[in-house]
Design a protein around this motif. Structure first.
Motif, PDB file in Angstrom:
ATOM      1  N   GLY A  36      33.159  29.835  54.257  1.00  9.57           N
ATOM      2  CA  GLY A  36      32.277  30.283  53.260  1.00  9.57           C
ATOM      3  C   GLY A  36      32.196  29.412  52.007  1.00  9.57           C
ATOM      4  N   THR A  37      31.284  29.731  51.070  1.00  6.90           N
ATOM      5  CA  THR A  37      31.522  29.094  49.943  1.00  6.90           C
ATOM      6  C   THR A  37      31.831  29.916  48.690  1.00  6.90           C
ATOM      7  N   PHE A  38      33.278  29.584  48.649  1.00  8.57           N
ATOM      8  CA  PHE A  38      34.129  30.525  47.927  1.00  8.57           C
ATOM      9  C   PHE A  38      33.722  30.883  46.581  1.00  8.57           C
ATOM     10  N   SER A  39      33.157  29.781  46.074  1.00  2.67           N
ATOM     11  CA  SER A  39      33.036  29.549  44.417  1.00  2.67           C
ATOM     12  C   SER A  39      31.857  30.462  44.280  1.00  2.67           C
ATOM     13  N   ASN A  40      31.097  30.944  45.187  1.00  5.22           N
ATOM     14  CA  ASN A  40      29.900  31.883  44.947  1.00  5.22           C
ATOM     15  C   ASN A  40      30.362  33.320  45.245  1.00  5.22           C
ATOM     16  N   TYR A  41      31.612  33.728  45.242  1.00  7.21           N
ATOM     17  CA  TYR A  41      32.162  35.084  45.688  1.00  7.21           C
ATOM     18  C   TYR A  41      32.588  35.756  44.377  1.00  7.21           C
ATOM     19  N   ALA A  42      32.273  36.765  44.228  1.00  6.26           N
ATOM     20  CA  ALA A  42      32.923  37.618  43.181  1.00  6.26           C
ATOM     21  C   ALA A  42      34.258  38.222  43.968  1.00  6.26           C
ATOM     22  N   MET A  43      35.206  38.245  42.982  1.00  6.66           N
ATOM     23  CA  MET A  43      36.472  38.892  43.691  1.00  6.66           C
ATOM     24  C   MET A  43      37.168  39.975  42.854  1.00  6.66           C
ATOM     25  N   GLY A  44      37.888  40.550  43.731  1.00 11.68           N
ATOM     26  CA  GLY A  44      38.433  41.831  43.131  1.00 11.68           C
ATOM     27  C   GLY A  44      39.848  42.236  43.768  1.00 11.68           C
ATOM     28  N   TRP A  45      40.799  42.681  42.977  1.00  7.09           N
ATOM     29  CA  TRP A  45      42.098  43.105  43.423  1.00  7.09           C
ATOM     30  C   TRP A  45      42.140  44.573  43.434  1.00  7.09           C
ATOM     31  N   PHE A  46      42.712  44.846  44.441  1.00  7.54           N
ATOM     32  CA  PHE A  46      43.077  46.270  44.693  1.00  7.54           C
ATOM     33  C   PHE A  46      44.465  46.618  44.983  1.00  7.54           C
ATOM     34  N   ARG A  47      44.777  47.740  44.933  1.00  6.30           N
ATOM     35  CA  ARG A  47      46.429  48.206  45.436  1.00  6.30           C
ATOM     36  C   ARG A  47      46.409  49.541  46.086  1.00  6.30           C
ATOM     37  N   GLN A  48      47.317  49.636  46.658  1.00  5.84           N
ATOM     38  CA  GLN A  48      47.440  50.799  47.559  1.00  5.84           C
ATOM     39  C   GLN A  48      49.012  51.214  47.695  1.00  5.84           C
ATOM     40  N   ALA A  49      49.174  52.154  47.151  1.00 12.38           N
ATOM     41  CA  ALA A  49      50.818  52.831  47.085  1.00 12.38           C
ATOM     42  C   ALA A  49      50.677  53.796  48.363  1.00 12.38           C
ATOM     43  N   PRO A  50      51.987  54.043  48.775  1.00  7.79           N
ATOM     44  CA  PRO A  50      52.040  54.809  50.129  1.00  7.79           C
ATOM     45  C   PRO A  50      51.510  56.322  49.693  1.00  7.79           C
ATOM     46  N   GLY A  51      50.903  56.777  50.662  1.00  6.57           N
ATOM     47  CA  GLY A  51      50.356  58.172  50.411  1.00  6.57           C
ATOM     48  C   GLY A  51      49.090  58.111  49.452  1.00  6.57           C
ATOM     49  N   LYS A  52      48.682  57.308  49.075  1.00 11.65           N
ATOM     50  CA  LYS A  52      47.683  57.174  47.958  1.00 11.65           C
ATOM     51  C   LYS A  52      46.543  56.294  48.413  1.00 11.65           C
ATOM     52  N   GLU A  53      45.456  56.611  47.740  1.00 11.22           N
ATOM     53  CA  GLU A  53      44.178  55.993  48.167  1.00 11.22           C
ATOM     54  C   GLU A  53      44.253  54.342  47.232  1.00 11.22           C
ATOM     55  N   ARG A  54      43.250  53.571  48.182  1.00  8.29           N
ATOM     56  CA  ARG A  54      43.345  52.103  47.444  1.00  8.29           C
ATOM     57  C   ARG A  54      42.452  52.284  46.242  1.00  8.29           C
ATOM     58  N   GLU A  55      43.068  51.633  45.293  1.00  8.21           N
ATOM     59  CA  GLU A  55      42.546  51.808  43.820  1.00  8.21           C
ATOM     60  C   GLU A  55      42.213  50.297  43.223  1.00  8.21           C
ATOM     61  N   PHE A  56      41.373  50.361  42.580  1.00  4.02           N
ATOM     62  CA  PHE A  56      40.810  49.258  41.737  1.00  4.02           C
ATOM     63  C   PHE A  56      41.753  48.563  40.769  1.00  4.02           C
ATOM     64  N   VAL A  57      42.204  47.374  40.702  1.00  3.36           N
ATOM     65  CA  VAL A  57      43.168  46.497  39.889  1.00  3.36           C
ATOM     66  C   VAL A  57      42.208  45.906  38.741  1.00  3.36           C
ATOM     67  N   GLY A  58      41.266  44.996  39.336  1.00  4.38           N
ATOM     68  CA  GLY A  58      40.540  44.224  38.371  1.00  4.38           C
ATOM     69  C   GLY A  58      39.582  43.262  39.358  1.00  4.38           C
ATOM     70  N   SER A  59      38.554  42.833  38.472  1.00  4.72           N
ATOM     71  CA  SER A  59      37.502  42.144  39.240  1.00  4.72           C
ATOM     72  C   SER A  59      37.248  40.813  38.507  1.00  4.72           C
ATOM     73  N   LEU A  60      36.573  39.899  38.911  1.00  2.49           N
ATOM     74  CA  LEU A  60      36.130  38.649  38.510  1.00  2.49           C
ATOM     75  C   LEU A  60      34.936  38.166  38.872  1.00  2.49           C
ATOM     76  N   SER A  61      33.977  37.989  37.993  1.00  4.53           N
ATOM     77  CA  SER A  61      32.459  37.206  38.577  1.00  4.53           C
ATOM     78  C   SER A  61      32.576  36.144  39.076  1.00  4.53           C
ATOM     79  N   TRP A  62      31.520  35.827  39.838  1.00  8.34           N
ATOM     80  CA  TRP A  62      31.481  34.428  40.592  1.00  8.34           C
ATOM     81  C   TRP A  62      31.534  33.390  39.801  1.00  8.34           C
ATOM     82  N   THR A  63      30.919  33.491  38.582  1.00  9.78           N
ATOM     83  CA  THR A  63      31.074  32.561  37.553  1.00  9.78           C
ATOM     84  C   THR A  63      32.447  32.359  36.971  1.00  9.78           C
ATOM     85  N   GLY A  64      33.227  33.311  37.067  1.00  7.21           N
ATOM     86  CA  GLY A  64      34.444  32.937  36.455  1.00  7.21           C
ATOM     87  C   GLY A  64      34.644  33.530  34.945  1.00  7.21           C
ATOM     88  N   VAL A  65      33.401  33.996  34.505  1.00  7.39           N
ATOM     89  CA  VAL A  65      33.328  34.466  33.029  1.00  7.39           C
ATOM     90  C   VAL A  65      33.578  35.778  32.736  1.00  7.39           C
TER      91      VAL A  65
END
Length: 127
Positions: free
Chosen positions: A27-56
């Motif tokens: 793929g063309t990774f530079s055009n992808y918005a990216m996110g980070w999530f985390r999941q602790a045992p017994g918990k739902e996956r939760e949002f940590v942060g995200s970055l727009s594809w522009t990097g701004v």
């Protein structure tokens, strides 16, 4: 087919720092918005942060704001998550996620908004 692979997890003491990296292939990774999530045992996956594809534009969960930073890596196909002042409650499996074809400033905290996911890397913070 886009593949995402996280690296950099491990064990760290409370108050310490750790850096995670997400490398993409396909793929063309530079055009992808990216996110980070985390999941602790017994918990739902939760949002940590995200970055727009522009990097701004970055967006963070309140629980990590001021401690975590998302950025594009020096290699064009990587995105990093720098975690400082870590707390035991930050212990979880951390996942990176990618979304294609989004507006310039787009970021999302919703798991279903991302098409591509890595396998995750374990972060353990000891007290």
């Amino acid at each position: 087919q886009v593949q995402l692979v996280e690296s950099g997890g491990g064990l760290v003491q409370a108050g310490g720092s750790l850096g995670l990296s997400c490398a993409a292939s396909g793929g063309t990774f530079s055009n992808y918005a990216m996110g980070w999530f985390r999941q602790a045992p017994g918990k739902e996956r939760e949002f940590v942060g995200s970055l727009s594809w522009t990097g701004v534009n970055t967006y963070y969960a309140d629980s990590v704001k001021g401690r975590f930073t998302i950025s594009r890596g020096n290699a064009r196909n990587t995105v990093n998550l720098q975690m400082n002042s870590l707390k035991p409650e930050d212990t979880a499996v951390y996942f990176c996620a990618g979304a294609a074809g989004r507006p310039r400033s787009w970021g999302s905290s919703i798991v279903g908004d991302y098409e591509y996911w890595g396998q995750g890397t374990q972060v353990t913070v000891s007290s």
